[in-house]
Design a protein around this motif. Structure first.
Motif, short mmCIF file in Angstrom:
data_model
loop_
_atom_site.label_atom_id
_atom_site.label_comp_id
_atom_site.label_asym_id
_atom_site.label_seq_id
_atom_site.Cartn_x
_atom_site.Cartn_y
_atom_site.Cartn_z
N PRO A 164 0.82 -1.22 0.00
CA PRO A 164 0.00 0.00 0.00
C PRO A 164 0.85 1.26 0.00
N ASN A 165 0.24 2.37 -0.43
CA ASN A 165 0.92 3.66 -0.33
C ASN A 165 1.07 4.04 1.13
N VAL A 166 0.04 3.75 1.91
CA VAL A 166 0.04 4.16 3.31
C VAL A 166 -0.49 3.04 4.19
N VAL A 167 0.16 2.84 5.33
CA VAL A 167 -0.35 1.92 6.34
C VAL A 167 -0.96 2.75 7.46
N LEU A 168 -2.24 2.47 7.76
CA LEU A 168 -2.90 3.11 8.89
C LEU A 168 -2.89 2.12 10.04
N ALA A 169 -2.47 2.55 11.21
CA ALA A 169 -2.41 1.63 12.34
C ALA A 169 -3.12 2.26 13.54
N ASP A 170 -4.11 1.55 14.05
CA ASP A 170 -4.90 2.07 15.16
C ASP A 170 -4.39 1.45 16.46
N GLU A 171 -3.74 2.26 17.28
CA GLU A 171 -3.22 1.81 18.58
C GLU A 171 -2.47 0.48 18.43
N PRO A 172 -1.43 0.47 17.59
CA PRO A 172 -0.82 -0.81 17.21
C PRO A 172 -0.11 -1.54 18.33
N THR A 173 0.22 -0.86 19.40
CA THR A 173 0.94 -1.55 20.47
C THR A 173 0.17 -1.52 21.78
N GLY A 174 -1.11 -1.18 21.70
CA GLY A 174 -1.91 -0.98 22.91
C GLY A 174 -1.90 -2.15 23.88
N ALA A 175 -1.94 -3.37 23.33
CA ALA A 175 -2.07 -4.54 24.21
C ALA A 175 -0.74 -5.26 24.40
N LEU A 176 0.35 -4.61 24.03
CA LEU A 176 1.64 -5.32 24.05
C LEU A 176 2.56 -4.81 25.16
N ASP A 177 3.44 -5.70 25.63
CA ASP A 177 4.40 -5.26 26.64
C ASP A 177 5.49 -4.40 25.99
N GLU A 178 6.32 -3.80 26.84
CA GLU A 178 7.29 -2.82 26.34
C GLU A 178 8.27 -3.39 25.30
N THR A 179 8.74 -4.62 25.58
CA THR A 179 9.72 -5.22 24.66
C THR A 179 9.07 -5.48 23.31
N THR A 180 7.84 -6.00 23.35
CA THR A 180 7.15 -6.30 22.09
C THR A 180 6.83 -5.00 21.35
N GLU A 181 6.45 -3.96 22.12
CA GLU A 181 6.20 -2.65 21.52
C GLU A 181 7.45 -2.16 20.78
N ARG A 182 8.60 -2.29 21.46
CA ARG A 182 9.87 -1.87 20.83
C ARG A 182 10.10 -2.62 19.52
N GLY A 183 9.81 -3.93 19.54
CA GLY A 183 9.99 -4.76 18.35
C GLY A 183 9.11 -4.28 17.21
N ILE A 184 7.86 -3.93 17.52
CA ILE A 184 6.93 -3.46 16.48
C ILE A 184 7.43 -2.11 15.93
N LEU A 185 7.90 -1.24 16.83
CA LEU A 185 8.38 0.08 16.38
C LEU A 185 9.64 -0.06 15.51
N ASP A 186 10.52 -1.00 15.88
CA ASP A 186 11.70 -1.26 15.04
C ASP A 186 11.27 -1.74 13.66
N LEU A 187 10.25 -2.60 13.66
CA LEU A 187 9.73 -3.11 12.39
C LEU A 187 9.16 -1.96 11.54
N PHE A 188 8.39 -1.07 12.17
CA PHE A 188 7.83 0.08 11.44
C PHE A 188 8.96 0.94 10.85
N ALA A 189 10.02 1.16 11.65
CA ALA A 189 11.15 1.98 11.18
C ALA A 189 11.81 1.32 9.97
N ASP A 190 11.96 0.00 10.07
CA ASP A 190 12.55 -0.77 8.99
C ASP A 190 11.69 -0.66 7.72
N LEU A 191 10.38 -0.78 7.89
CA LEU A 191 9.46 -0.70 6.74
C LEU A 191 9.47 0.71 6.14
#
Ligand SMILES: Nc1ncnc2c1ncn2[C@@H]1O[C@H](COP(=O)(O)OP(=O)(O)OP(=O)(O)O)[C@@H](O)[C@H]1O
Length: 219
Positions: free
Chosen positions: A157-184
């Motif tokens: 897609p041109n744009v990914v919309l993410a609604d509260e993407p780390t809301g239910a995740l612990d800090e380490t998992t949140e960091r992993g998702i954010l690293d993934l977003f940065a990579d993407l």
């Protein structure tokens, strides 16, 4: 690239009264922008804004441009727009329990035929290689989130919309998702993220606050 111009939308409150949720709201995301965080108190309209951007909510006044094109405000045409251009990661992931991981990612890809190579590539991008046959009810929260992201990315897609993407995740998992977003983002994906998390907000290039029906810049 994406532009909301003077969007106005009212909703009906449970007591029957109408409330102005968006009051001449403007938003621009340019080709050079990588990520925007949408902040704001609960009920300010962040999820509704993402639904408008996704073409899922077409009941608004104002104009929504994707490039030079006006995004259509009828359901079938806006569904086509979404399928073509928008990846949407919802708050609850919306994975189908009766299908495996690969089948869930397949839902994000238009057209017929065997898409297994693309599915495997998308799963590799979210570090879930080998998860194709796994049932989604056996996934951890972080893994389920990454399957939802792989499904959103599958159509490129041109744009990914993410609604509260780390809301239910612990800090380490949140960091992993954010690293993934940065990579993407390094590889060209753009993100608009609704969040209450300061960590997520700080990871974005821009921070906008939804308040009084408008978006205002925050440092
Ligand atoms: N289709 C609808 N009909 C009536 N009211 C709606 C509709 N969609 C959303 N609302 C209301 O609009 C307001 C904004 O909801 P929304 O989910 O967009 O807020 P939010 O900022 O994402 O909240 P949160 O941070 O709690 O997720 C809420 O009061 C909600 O109840």
């Amino acid at each position: 690239m994406l532009q909301l111009e003077s969007i106005t939308k009212s909703i009906r409150e449970p007591n029957g009264q109408r409330r102005l949720l968006f009051d001449g709201l403007d938003l621009s995301m340019f080709e050079s922008d990588r990520s925007i965080a949408i902040l704001g108190r609960s009920g300010s309209g962040k999820s509704t804004l993402l639904r408008v951007l996704a073409g899922l909510d077409v009941a608004y006044e104002g104009r929504y441009y994707h490039g030079q094109d006006l995004v259509p405000q009828n359901s079938q045409a806006s569904a086509d727009f979404r399928m073509k251009h928008i990846g949407f990661v919802t708050q609850s992931y919306d994975l189908l329990d009766d299908r495996n991981v690969a089948q869930n990612v397949r839902l994000g890809i238009a057209g017929r035929g065997d898409k297994s190579a693309l599915i495997s590539q998308c799963l590799a991008e979210v570090q879930l290689s080998g998860f194709e046959q796994k049932r989604v009810q056996h996934l951890s929260g972080g893994e389920a989130q990454r399957v939802a992201i792989a499904r959103a990315l599958a159509k490129r897609p041109n744009v990914v919309l993410a609604d509260e993407p780390t809301g239910a995740l612990d800090e380490t998992t949140e960091r992993g998702i954010l690293d993934l977003f940065a990579d993407l983002q390094d590889r060209g994906s753009k993100f608009i993220i609704a969040t209450h998390s300061e960590t997520v907000a700080q990871a974005c290039d821009y921070r906008l606050v939804l308040a009084g029906g408008k978006l205002v810049e925050r440092d």
